[in-house]
Enzyme design. Structure first.
Site, mmCIF file in Angstrom:
data_model
loop_
_atom_site.group_PDB
_atom_site.id
_atom_site.type_symbol
_atom_site.label_atom_id
_atom_site.label_comp_id
_atom_site.label_asym_id
_atom_site.label_seq_id
_atom_site.Cartn_x
_atom_site.Cartn_y
_atom_site.Cartn_z
ATOM 1 N N GLU A 224 61.539 -88.835 5.024
ATOM 2 C CA GLU A 224 60.372 -88.504 5.842
ATOM 3 C C GLU A 224 59.441 -87.721 4.911
ATOM 4 O OE1 GLU A 224 59.853 -86.885 10.249
ATOM 5 O OE2 GLU A 224 60.000 -85.286 8.769
ATOM 6 N N GLU B 195 65.864 -80.803 15.577
ATOM 7 C CA GLU B 195 65.327 -80.476 14.255
ATOM 8 C C GLU B 195 64.574 -79.137 14.264
ATOM 9 O OE1 GLU B 195 62.432 -83.334 12.877
ATOM 10 O OE2 GLU B 195 62.501 -82.527 10.836
HETATM 11 C C1 LER Z 1 59.572 -84.359 12.316
HETATM 12 O O1 LER Z 1 60.714 -84.927 11.747
HETATM 13 C C2 LER Z 1 59.040 -83.276 11.477
HETATM 14 O O2 LER Z 1 59.594 -82.945 10.471
HETATM 15 C C3 LER Z 1 57.830 -82.599 11.923
HETATM 16 O O3 LER Z 1 57.297 -81.860 10.846
HETATM 17 C C4 LER Z 1 56.788 -83.529 12.452
HETATM 18 O O4 LER Z 1 55.720 -82.759 12.851
HETATM 19 MN MN MN Z 2 61.410 -83.897 9.738
#
Ligand code: LER
Ligand code: MN
Length: 279
Positions: free
Chosen positions: A247, A153
């Site tokens: 999220e 990510e």
């Molecule tokens: C994790 O998925 C994310 O997006 C981060 O910003 C967590 O710190």
């Molecule tokens: Mn994230």
């Protein structure tokens, strides 16, 4: 499009962008009641709960496990894959490996977010990228043995200085020959960093494996100022078949964030009407 919602059991991340922070039974029940297909789990580590307990919760609530986060390695233990200390880097990779195995037993891929760390403080950019590449290779291989990809990510500039944009991260994976690693498009980070989110998704193409379906202010999609229309179009064009996972911050309440997420996915990915449904 399949939907997921985040469920966090890490006390150190109680102010983080997770919809539910309940015990697992309550979190699974609330996720199912809101109409999600799956939960994305953010656990303190692989020993918080057994795989059998999670499977029992899944059966009871008819939910998949979309992914497991690894961020507890950073927020609880301060570990990162680009730490200047090689022993700490090794511990970071071991923690991630244990989460890959835990998720693997549930058919769920693990995500590398905050544990990627950053360069500086004794690590040049080149050294940090070498360390990242070698860890991604090893994580991709380990996940592959379990029949799953590993998810990387890119984050916004306030959280990492390694990769902030999807296209440069995709180039890093492709040029480095880093196999079995897919990218996570977190639309919150992308709203900060990308020139055009939809174009970035198109450039990521078949490397896109997971989406954090979040608005510009990290609230549920529709509670900020991101325009989901071109993004939904780009996801459809790339043939994305993974999860759209909420999220997001639990605002104005967890249930309202959950409901807004489910509604927004239905709005933007509604199946075309069948002939019988057409007026
Ligand atoms: C994790 O998925 C994310 O997006 C981060 O910003 C967590 O710190
Ligand atoms: Mn994230």
């Amino acid at each position: 499009m399949r939907t997921a919602v985040t469920l966090c059991r890490v006390p150190e991340a109680s102010a983080g962008p997770f919809v539910f922070h309940d015990d697992l039974e309550t979190g699974f029940r609330r996720a199912a009641e809101a109409g999600f297909d799956a939960v994305e789990l953010f656990l303190p580590g692989p020993d918080e709960v057994t795989v059998d307990e999670i499977k029992a919760l899944q059966d009871r609530h008819s939910l998949g496990i979309a992914a497991v986060g690894t961020g507890a390695g950073m927020v609880v233990h301060g570990l990162s894959l680009t730490d200047p200390d090689p022993a700490r880097r090794e511990s970071a990779l071991a923690f991630i490996g244990s989460m890959i195995d835990f998720g693997g037993a549930l058919g769920a891929p693990a995500i590398l977010g905050s544990m990627q760390g950053r360069h500086g403080g004794g690590m040049s950019r080149e050294q940090a990228l070498d360390a990242l590449a070698s860890s991604l290779r090893s994580a991709g291989e380990r996940a592959g043995r379990l029949g799953l990809p590993f998810i990387y990510e890119p984050l916004n500039r306030y959280e990492t200085n390694l990769f902030n944009e999807a296209a440069t991260a995709a180039e890093f994976l492709r040029e480095g020959g880093i196999g079995n690693v897919v990218l996570l498009a977190d639309l919150f980070h992308m709203a900060i960093e990308e020139r055009d989110i939809a174009d970035a998704i198109r450039e990521t193409g078949s490397l896109l494996g997971h989406v954090h379906w979040a608005d510009s202010n990290r609230r549920a999609m529709g509670f900020g100022h991101t325009d989901p229309e071109p993004i939904a179009k780009a996801l459809a064009e790339t043939g994305f078949a993974g999860y759209l996972s909420a999220e997001v911050l639990p605002l104005p309440s967890p249930d309202e964030a959950a409901r807004q997420t489910v509604d927004s996915v239905a709005d933007w990915f509604r199946a075309p009407p069948t002939p019988a449904q057409r007026p």
